[in-house]
Design an enzyme around this catalytic site. Structure first.
Site, mmCIF file in Angstrom:
data_model
loop_
_atom_site.group_PDB
_atom_site.id
_atom_site.type_symbol
_atom_site.label_atom_id
_atom_site.label_comp_id
_atom_site.label_asym_id
_atom_site.label_seq_id
_atom_site.Cartn_x
_atom_site.Cartn_y
_atom_site.Cartn_z
ATOM 1 N N GLU A 144 1.623 2.190 15.017
ATOM 2 C CA GLU A 144 0.612 2.189 16.064
ATOM 3 C C GLU A 144 0.131 0.780 16.387
ATOM 4 O OE1 GLU A 144 -2.604 4.330 13.917
ATOM 5 O OE2 GLU A 144 -3.685 2.472 14.159
ATOM 6 N N CYS A 190 2.294 1.849 4.126
ATOM 7 C CA CYS A 190 1.714 0.795 3.296
ATOM 8 C C CYS A 190 1.801 1.242 1.840
ATOM 9 C CB CYS A 190 0.258 0.550 3.674
ATOM 10 S SG CYS A 190 -0.472 -0.826 2.737
ATOM 11 N N CYS A 220 -4.773 2.453 -0.742
ATOM 12 C CA CYS A 220 -6.243 2.540 -0.690
ATOM 13 C C CYS A 220 -6.604 4.004 -0.402
ATOM 14 C CB CYS A 220 -6.801 1.619 0.394
ATOM 15 S SG CYS A 220 -6.321 -0.104 0.142
ATOM 16 N N CYS A 264 -7.698 5.380 3.189
ATOM 17 C CA CYS A 264 -6.942 4.928 4.359
ATOM 18 C C CYS A 264 -5.782 5.882 4.670
ATOM 19 C CB CYS A 264 -6.418 3.522 4.098
ATOM 20 S SG CYS A 264 -5.215 2.958 5.315
ATOM 21 N N CYS A 313 -7.301 2.862 10.908
ATOM 22 C CA CYS A 313 -5.974 2.399 10.516
ATOM 23 C C CYS A 313 -5.022 3.554 10.196
ATOM 24 C CB CYS A 313 -6.217 1.514 9.307
ATOM 25 S SG CYS A 313 -4.877 1.095 8.264
HETATM 26 N N1 SAH Z 1 -3.803 -3.776 5.067
HETATM 27 C C1 SAH Z 1 -4.725 -4.649 5.687
HETATM 28 C C2 SAH Z 1 -4.788 -4.505 7.203
HETATM 29 C C3 SAH Z 1 -4.686 -3.121 7.763
HETATM 30 S S1 SAH Z 1 -6.047 -2.067 7.393
HETATM 31 C C4 SAH Z 1 -6.096 -4.482 5.062
HETATM 32 O O1 SAH Z 1 -6.304 -3.547 4.311
HETATM 33 O O2 SAH Z 1 -6.933 -5.330 5.334
HETATM 34 C C5 SAH Z 1 -7.271 -2.641 8.533
HETATM 35 C C6 SAH Z 1 -8.698 -2.371 8.123
HETATM 36 O O3 SAH Z 1 -9.008 -0.980 8.250
HETATM 37 C C7 SAH Z 1 -8.994 -2.739 6.673
HETATM 38 O O4 SAH Z 1 -10.206 -3.457 6.601
HETATM 39 C C8 SAH Z 1 -9.107 -1.385 6.026
HETATM 40 O O5 SAH Z 1 -9.828 -1.427 4.838
HETATM 41 C C9 SAH Z 1 -9.757 -0.581 7.116
HETATM 42 N N2 SAH Z 1 -9.682 0.869 6.956
HETATM 43 C C10 SAH Z 1 -8.652 1.607 6.523
HETATM 44 N N3 SAH Z 1 -8.961 2.924 6.527
HETATM 45 C C11 SAH Z 1 -10.219 3.012 7.008
HETATM 46 C C12 SAH Z 1 -11.101 4.109 7.268
HETATM 47 N N4 SAH Z 1 -10.730 5.347 7.040
HETATM 48 N N5 SAH Z 1 -12.326 3.822 7.749
HETATM 49 C C13 SAH Z 1 -12.713 2.547 7.984
HETATM 50 N N6 SAH Z 1 -11.927 1.472 7.763
HETATM 51 C C14 SAH Z 1 -10.697 1.711 7.285
HETATM 52 FE FE1 SF4 Z 2 -2.713 -0.573 3.226
HETATM 53 FE FE2 SF4 Z 2 -4.581 0.893 4.378
HETATM 54 FE FE3 SF4 Z 2 -5.111 -0.412 2.102
HETATM 55 FE FE4 SF4 Z 2 -4.794 -1.791 4.397
HETATM 56 S S1 SF4 Z 2 -6.407 -0.320 3.932
HETATM 57 S S2 SF4 Z 2 -3.919 -2.242 2.368
HETATM 58 S S3 SF4 Z 2 -3.220 -0.511 5.397
HETATM 59 S S4 SF4 Z 2 -3.622 1.241 2.336
#
Ligand code: SAH
Ligand code: SF4
Length: 354
Positions: free
Chosen positions: A88, A108, A112, A115, A331
């Site tokens: 996306e 990924c 996390c 996410c 994300c």
């Molecule tokens: N992997 C990188 C970049 C992609 S994620 C990272 O983790 O920074 C981009 C952002 O979206 C990150 O700050 C991540 O923590 C946040 N994110 C992911 N899932 C989310 C959610 N469900 N609600 C709010 N922020 C989220």
């Molecule tokens: Fe990967 Fe999502 Fe964690 Fe970013 S927030 S590092 S995209 S698992």
């Protein structure tokens, strides 16, 4: 090999029977007008047809879904590459800028827990040209719909950019030089991959760094962001000290606010310690709940209280409630649930297919 992976010299070599001005026409057509070579009308018809049939002068990816919200000011697209993997990108139009959020990987591996991308797991890295194709397609759309160029780019889509360092940096160089987005307007967002941060510190490009912190003690952070077990906070903070020392660039922290998980006063004080040490700006974003992590985002009143605790402790902190950041925060959710949380509290709105 595909269109955006070619250097100007490679293009020249592939079209060695063509005069130099044709190469310039193609290069400008692609990078300034965002046209495929077959669409550049200043080229002779026969050449256009020849280029149109040759995969080396075409894109690998195709947009398979385009969804818009906010009357077209926010547009999510799903791009499918030749092996069927989909990623996306989100285009966001503001008063004075147009920002694109791109993916760096299909899936990924960081896992996390909150996410959607992490929950789905890792498929593969994107090549530099697959990252650039997202930029090309979005730049084209921004020109058509908004009569505007892309001014900002963030790596906040699917994937961990510093786990795909070389391809991301190769793409960033072209985004800067050919798509003409200023380096300081390009932000790499990382979960905290220490070797990647140290490498980035040595890179002369003045790009911005965002670190997705979400917790400021190892016990909680490892629970939310499992890679913290490998790169614990002491190491992460030391790498950020080194980054600042070497590059003199500002760091920002992302903190997705999760109700009753990381929004206590004690969390604010722990965060303030680290943010002050590395002089980071803090962005607070209410969590978007996902099916496998249904914890709600912190209530807005509490988000502002938390912000005030940070500010009173001497930290620069901003609440990011705008639609764009909500989407960037969502994300990886396009492929799972085509839904974004709108800026006002609690209101969910389906994106409209265009
Ligand atoms: N992997 C990188 C970049 C992609 S994620 C990272 O983790 O920074 C981009 C952002 O979206 C990150 O700050 C991540 O923590 C946040 N994110 C992911 N899932 C989310 C959610 N469900 N609600 C709010 N922020 C989220
Ligand atoms: Fe990967 Fe999502 Fe964690 Fe970013 S927030 S590092 S995209 S698992």
């Amino acid at each position: 090999m595909s269109l955006l992976s070619l250097s100007r010299n490679e293009l020249k070599e592939l079209l060695s029977d063509q005069p130099k001005y044709r190469i310039d026409q193609i290069w400008k057509g692609v990078y300034e007008q965002h046209l495929r070579p077959s669409e550049i009308t200043t080229l002779p018809k026969q050449l256009r047809e020849q280029l149109g049939q040759d995969p080396r002068f075409n894109l690998q990816g195709e947009e398979v879904e385009v969804l818009q919200a906010d009357g077209g000011k926010t547009i999510k697209t799903l791009t499918r590459f030749s092996d069927g993997r989909e990623v996306e990108s989100v285009l966001m139009r503001y008063e004075s800028r147009v920002t694109l959020c791109v993916s760096s990987q299909a899936g990924c591996a960081m896992g996390c827990v909150f996410c959607a991308t992490g929950q789905a797991g890792f498929f593969r890295h994107l090549s530099a040209d697959e990252i650039l194709e997202q930029v090309f397609l979005a730049a084209r759309r921004a020109k058509d719909l908004y009569d505007s160029r892309l001014s900002n780019l963030v790596f906040m889509g699917m994937g961990e950019p510093l786990a795909n360092y070389d391809n991301v940096i190769e793409a960033v160089a072209k985004i800067n030089f050919e798509f003409s987005i200023a380096a300081r307007h390009i932000t790499v967002s990382t979960v905290g991959i220490v070797p990647g941060i140290l490498k980035l510190a040595e890179n002369p490009m003045q790009i911005s760094l965002a670190v997705s912190l979400h917790a400021a003690n190892d016990e909680l952070r490892t629970r939310l962001v499992p890679i913290n077990a490998r790169y614990p906070l002491d190491d992460l903070v030391a790498s950020l000290d080194a980054y600042r020392e070497r590059s003199n660039r500002r760091i920002s922290f992302e903190w997705a606010m999760m109700a009753d998980i990381n929004d206590h006063d004690s969390d604010a004080f722990e965060l303030a310690e680290i943010a002050k040490r590395v002089k980071a700006h803090v962005n607070l974003i209410p969590l978007n709940p996902t099916p496998l992590f249904p914890t709600p985002g912190t209530e807005l009143d509490r988000v502002y209280e938390f912000r005030d605790l940070l500010v009173d402790s001497g930290v620069n902190a901003t609440v990011r409630m705008t639609r764009g950041n909500q989407i960037a925060a969502a994300c990886g959710q396009l492929s799972t649930q085509v839904k974004v949380r709108r800026s006002s509290r609690g209101e969910d709105k389906d994106l409209q297919a265009t």
